[in-house]
Design a protein around this motif. Structure first.
Motif, PDB file in Angstrom:
ATOM      1  N   ASN A   1     -11.314  50.143  75.834  1.00 33.42           N
ATOM      2  CA  ASN A   1     -11.827  50.970  76.911  1.00 33.42           C
ATOM      3  C   ASN A   1     -13.135  50.332  77.367  1.00 33.42           C
ATOM      4  OD1 ASN A   1     -13.068  52.878  78.495  1.00 33.42           O
ATOM      5  ND2 ASN A   1     -12.403  54.595  77.236  1.00 33.42           N
ATOM      6  N   VAL A   2     -13.191  49.897  78.627  1.00 37.45           N
ATOM      7  CA  VAL A   2     -14.385  49.165  79.090  1.00 37.45           C
ATOM      8  C   VAL A   2     -15.634  50.045  79.138  1.00 37.45           C
ATOM      9  CG1 VAL A   2     -13.082  47.478  80.453  1.00 37.45           C
ATOM     10  CG2 VAL A   2     -13.967  49.550  81.563  1.00 37.45           C
ATOM     11  N   THR A   3     -15.461  51.361  79.050  1.00 40.01           N
ATOM     12  CA  THR A   3     -16.643  52.232  79.074  1.00 40.01           C
ATOM     13  C   THR A   3     -17.134  52.549  77.654  1.00 40.01           C
ATOM     14  OG1 THR A   3     -15.320  54.249  79.234  1.00 40.01           O
ATOM     15  CG2 THR A   3     -15.991  53.219  81.294  1.00 40.01           C
ATOM     16  N   ASP A   4     -16.581  51.835  76.672  1.00 38.70           N
ATOM     17  CA  ASP A   4     -17.028  51.980  75.281  1.00 38.70           C
ATOM     18  C   ASP A   4     -17.403  50.571  74.789  1.00 38.70           C
ATOM     19  OD1 ASP A   4     -17.206  51.972  72.553  1.00 38.70           O
ATOM     20  OD2 ASP A   4     -15.373  53.105  72.203  1.00 38.70           O
ATOM     21  N   PRO A   5     -18.713  50.291  74.672  1.00 41.88           N
ATOM     22  CA  PRO A   5     -19.134  48.914  74.354  1.00 41.88           C
ATOM     23  C   PRO A   5     -18.544  48.370  73.060  1.00 41.88           C
ATOM     24  CG  PRO A   5     -21.044  50.403  74.516  1.00 41.88           C
ATOM     25  CD  PRO A   5     -19.852  51.203  74.909  1.00 41.88           C
ATOM     26  N   GLN A   6     -18.428  49.222  72.021  1.00 45.86           N
ATOM     27  CA  GLN A   6     -17.881  48.711  70.750  1.00 45.86           C
ATOM     28  C   GLN A   6     -16.419  48.332  70.922  1.00 45.86           C
ATOM     29  OE1 GLN A   6     -19.882  47.835  68.477  1.00 45.86           O
ATOM     30  NE2 GLN A   6     -21.514  48.802  69.660  1.00 45.86           N
ATOM     31  N   SER A   7     -15.709  49.102  71.725  1.00 50.21           N
ATOM     32  CA  SER A   7     -14.289  48.850  71.952  1.00 50.21           C
ATOM     33  C   SER A   7     -14.087  47.514  72.688  1.00 50.21           C
ATOM     34  CB  SER A   7     -13.731  50.033  72.753  1.00 50.21           C
ATOM     35  OG  SER A   7     -12.584  49.704  73.432  1.00 50.21           O
ATOM     36  N   ILE A   8     -14.920  47.227  73.670  1.00 57.35           N
ATOM     37  CA  ILE A   8     -14.731  45.989  74.439  1.00 57.35           C
ATOM     38  C   ILE A   8     -15.215  44.780  73.618  1.00 57.35           C
ATOM     39  CG2 ILE A   8     -16.872  46.066  75.831  1.00 57.35           C
ATOM     40  CD1 ILE A   8     -13.435  45.204  77.268  1.00 57.35           C
ATOM     41  N   LEU A   9     -16.216  45.001  72.747  1.00 56.49           N
ATOM     42  CA  LEU A   9     -16.631  43.918  71.836  1.00 56.49           C
ATOM     43  C   LEU A   9     -15.492  43.578  70.863  1.00 56.49           C
ATOM     44  CD1 LEU A   9     -20.335  44.744  70.877  1.00 56.49           C
ATOM     45  CD2 LEU A   9     -19.491  42.559  71.794  1.00 56.49           C
ATOM     46  N   ALA A  10     -14.828  44.614  70.367  1.00 61.32           N
ATOM     47  CA  ALA A  10     -13.695  44.388  69.452  1.00 61.32           C
ATOM     48  C   ALA A  10     -12.563  43.659  70.187  1.00 61.32           C
ATOM     49  CB  ALA A  10     -13.201  45.722  68.890  1.00 61.32           C
ATOM     50  N   ALA A  11     -12.378  43.993  71.471  1.00 63.12           N
ATOM     51  CA  ALA A  11     -11.339  43.316  72.275  1.00 63.12           C
ATOM     52  C   ALA A  11     -11.662  41.827  72.411  1.00 63.12           C
ATOM     53  CB  ALA A  11     -11.242  43.963  73.658  1.00 63.12           C
ATOM     54  N   ALA A  12     -12.932  41.518  72.623  1.00 65.34           N
ATOM     55  CA  ALA A  12     -13.333  40.104  72.767  1.00 65.34           C
ATOM     56  C   ALA A  12     -13.098  39.352  71.456  1.00 65.34           C
ATOM     57  CB  ALA A  12     -14.790  40.007  73.213  1.00 65.34           C
ATOM     58  N   GLU A  13     -13.321  40.031  70.331  1.00 69.09           N
ATOM     59  CA  GLU A  13     -13.047  39.394  69.026  1.00 69.09           C
ATOM     60  C   GLU A  13     -11.563  39.075  68.881  1.00 69.09           C
ATOM     61  OE1 GLU A  13     -14.261  41.126  65.243  1.00 69.09           O
ATOM     62  OE2 GLU A  13     -16.245  41.446  66.133  1.00 69.09           O
ATOM     63  N   GLN A  14     -10.723  40.032  69.276  1.00 70.40           N
ATOM     64  CA  GLN A  14      -9.263  39.789  69.216  1.00 70.40           C
ATOM     65  C   GLN A  14      -8.876  38.648  70.140  1.00 70.40           C
ATOM     66  OE1 GLN A  14      -6.511  43.195  69.577  1.00 70.40           O
ATOM     67  NE2 GLN A  14      -8.310  44.463  69.291  1.00 70.40           N
ATOM     68  N   ALA A  15      -9.498  38.635  71.332  1.00 65.50           N
ATOM     69  CA  ALA A  15      -9.210  37.573  72.306  1.00 65.50           C
ATOM     70  C   ALA A  15      -9.593  36.211  71.734  1.00 65.50           C
ATOM     71  CB  ALA A  15      -9.969  37.833  73.608  1.00 65.50           C
ATOM     72  N   ALA A  16     -10.746  36.151  71.077  1.00 63.96           N
ATOM     73  CA  ALA A  16     -11.214  34.879  70.505  1.00 63.96           C
ATOM     74  C   ALA A  16     -10.208  34.372  69.472  1.00 63.96           C
ATOM     75  CB  ALA A  16     -12.595  35.064  69.888  1.00 63.96           C
ATOM     76  N   ALA A  17      -9.633  35.299  68.696  1.00 65.11           N
ATOM     77  CA  ALA A  17      -8.663  34.897  67.671  1.00 65.11           C
ATOM     78  C   ALA A  17      -7.393  34.337  68.332  1.00 65.11           C
ATOM     79  CB  ALA A  17      -8.322  36.098  66.788  1.00 65.11           C
ATOM     80  N   ILE A  18      -6.974  34.951  69.437  1.00 65.46           N
ATOM     81  CA  ILE A  18      -5.753  34.487  70.129  1.00 65.46           C
ATOM     82  C   ILE A  18      -5.999  33.151  70.836  1.00 65.46           C
ATOM     83  CG2 ILE A  18      -4.154  35.022  72.051  1.00 65.46           C
ATOM     84  CD1 ILE A  18      -4.686  38.038  71.377  1.00 65.46           C
ATOM     85  N   LEU A  19      -7.214  32.997  71.416  1.00 68.02           N
ATOM     86  CA  LEU A  19      -7.484  31.867  72.318  1.00 68.02           C
ATOM     87  C   LEU A  19      -8.348  30.778  71.693  1.00 68.02           C
ATOM     88  CD1 LEU A  19      -8.334  33.990  75.489  1.00 68.02           C
ATOM     89  CD2 LEU A  19      -6.213  32.719  75.087  1.00 68.02           C
ATOM     90  N   ASP A  20      -8.487  30.846  70.367  1.00 65.29           N
ATOM     91  CA  ASP A  20      -9.287  29.834  69.680  1.00 65.29           C
ATOM     92  C   ASP A  20     -10.728  29.806  70.232  1.00 65.29           C
ATOM     93  OD1 ASP A  20      -9.474  28.002  67.712  1.00 65.29           O
ATOM     94  OD2 ASP A  20      -8.774  26.290  68.917  1.00 65.29           O
ATOM     95  N   GLY A  21     -11.250  30.983  70.546  1.00 64.05           N
ATOM     96  CA  GLY A  21     -12.662  31.108  70.930  1.00 64.05           C
ATOM     97  C   GLY A  21     -12.998  30.770  72.370  1.00 64.05           C
ATOM     98  N   LYS A  22     -11.963  30.448  73.207  1.00 62.24           N
ATOM     99  CA  LYS A  22     -12.266  30.011  74.596  1.00 62.24           C
ATOM    100  C   LYS A  22     -11.481  30.851  75.603  1.00 62.24           C
ATOM    101  CE  LYS A  22     -10.959  25.509  73.554  1.00 62.24           C
ATOM    102  NZ  LYS A  22     -10.668  24.156  74.018  1.00 62.24           N
ATOM    103  N   LEU A  23     -12.126  31.212  76.705  1.00 61.95           N
ATOM    104  CA  LEU A  23     -11.430  31.908  77.795  1.00 61.95           C
ATOM    105  C   LEU A  23     -11.825  31.243  79.110  1.00 61.95           C
ATOM    106  CD1 LEU A  23      -9.754  34.351  78.900  1.00 61.95           C
ATOM    107  CD2 LEU A  23     -11.920  35.612  79.021  1.00 61.95           C
ATOM    108  N   ASP A  24     -10.837  31.028  79.984  1.00 62.71           N
ATOM    109  CA  ASP A  24     -11.147  30.397  81.278  1.00 62.71           C
ATOM    110  C   ASP A  24     -11.619  31.394  82.333  1.00 62.71           C
ATOM    111  OD1 ASP A  24     -10.615  27.617  80.849  1.00 62.71           O
ATOM    112  OD2 ASP A  24      -8.537  28.210  80.504  1.00 62.71           O
TER     113      ASP A  24
END
Ligand SMILES: NC(=O)c1ccc[n+]([C@@H]2O[C@H](COP(=O)([O-])OP(=O)(O)OC[C@H]3O[C@@H](n4cnc5c(N)ncnc54)[C@H](OP(=O)(O)O)[C@@H]3O)[C@@H](O)[C@H]2O)c1
Length: 264
Positions: A57-80
């Motif tokens: 949920n983008v209106t919950d900072p902890q939730s979006i931080l956790a999403a970025a962590e998951q994204a980093a795991a999927i994308l090897d730490g990089k996003l275009d």
């Protein structure tokens, strides 16, 4: 192998970004949604192995931080490319003009709060959470989806006096994206606020009030565009928006671009 993360991907414009980007097998597409069980986006993820659903949920900072962590795991730490598309409005006050802002602090806060939370706070939290990934990405692009409702020429030309909080929130988004451009230019990161146009995103039969509201808006928009026929199909808007993102360069970073006017 470009990678994309899209917020508000459960339906409408956000889900169409996912659908179009998923067509290219070399893309990796992260669909950020509040509810991964939303049928349309779940079906897209099941049909395309390059689409990954992330709950946030983008209106919950902890939730979006956790999403970025998951994204980093999927994308090897990089996003275009990050596309912040989430939006929320308070329908109870949407139709009111500014003279109806109440003389009550709490009621006034609630009049403005909903769209500001997604367009400004949510845009900042999503951007800041994904920034470390974008810095390591190859394309280094951030797009926030704004609206022509924030354009004062459009307000004056159409006479649209409602959608006060929404329009102000998107105007703030436009300023914030310019601030990001100023800050992030030395890192080679480009940002843009994209106006998608007037787009049909309602699913299913329209209730009579919505039909009436759409007709009123059409007549107002025709004051500036006499030939306007109605809302644009979502497929057309998103393909125009992807052209803006593909063509985004340092010279246009931080600007507001109306997708259908974009020339690469
Ligand atoms: N459609 C148009 O004519 C038009 C015109 C100008 C600008 N825009 C802009 O284009 C973007 C997309 O519009 P749309 O018509 O596709 O909107 P929409 O159909 O209402 O979809 C909005 C999306 O935002 C998500 N969302 C809402 N609150 C959220 C939150 N707190 N955290 C995460 N996601 C949240 C919704 O998810 P849930 O399913 O979880 O609610 C949904 O996926 C918006 O920024 C809008 O302002 C649209």
């Amino acid at each position: 192998m470009p990678s994309y993360a899209i917020t508000g991907a459960s339906k409408g414009i956000g889900r169409e970004f996912v659908r179009q980007l998923a067509q290219s097998p070399s893309n990796t597409v992260l669909a950020i949604v509040r509810d991964p069980e939303s049928p349309g986006i779940k079906a897209l993820a099941q049909a395309h192995s390059n689409v990954h659903l992330i709950k946030a949920n983008v209106t919950d900072p902890q939730s979006i931080l956790a999403a970025a962590e998951q994204a980093a795991a999927i994308l090897d730490g990089k996003l275009d490319v990050l596309i912040h598309n989430s939006n929320s409005v308070d329908m109870a006050t949407f139709s009111l003009p500014p003279s109806k802002v109440p003389f009550d602090v709490e009621a006034t806060r609630s009049f403005y709060e909903e769209p500001v939370r997604t367009a400004i706070y949510g845009a900042a939290w999503a951007t800041n959470a994904f920034l470390p990934l974008i810095e390591k990405g190859d394309l280094k692009k951030i797009a926030h989806i704004t609206s022509s409702m924030a354009n004062t020429e459009v307000i004056l030309g159409t006479g649209v006096d409602y959608a006060v909080a929404y329009s102000i929130a998107k105007a703030g988004m436009n300023v914030q994206i310019a601030k990001y451009a100023a800050e992030l230019a030395p890192k080679g990161i480009k940002t843009v606020a994209i106006c998608p146009g007037w787009v049909e995103t309602h699913e299913g039969p329209k209730p009579p009030q919505l039909v009436e509201a759409t007709e009123i808006m059409l007549n107002q928009f025709r004051k500036m565009e006499p030939d306007l026929k109605g809302q644009m199909p979502v497929e057309e808007s998103v393909s125009q928006q992807l052209r803006v993102i593909n063509g985004l360069d340092a010279a246009r970073s931080g600007t507001v671009i109306r997708a259908r006017d974009f020339k690469a």
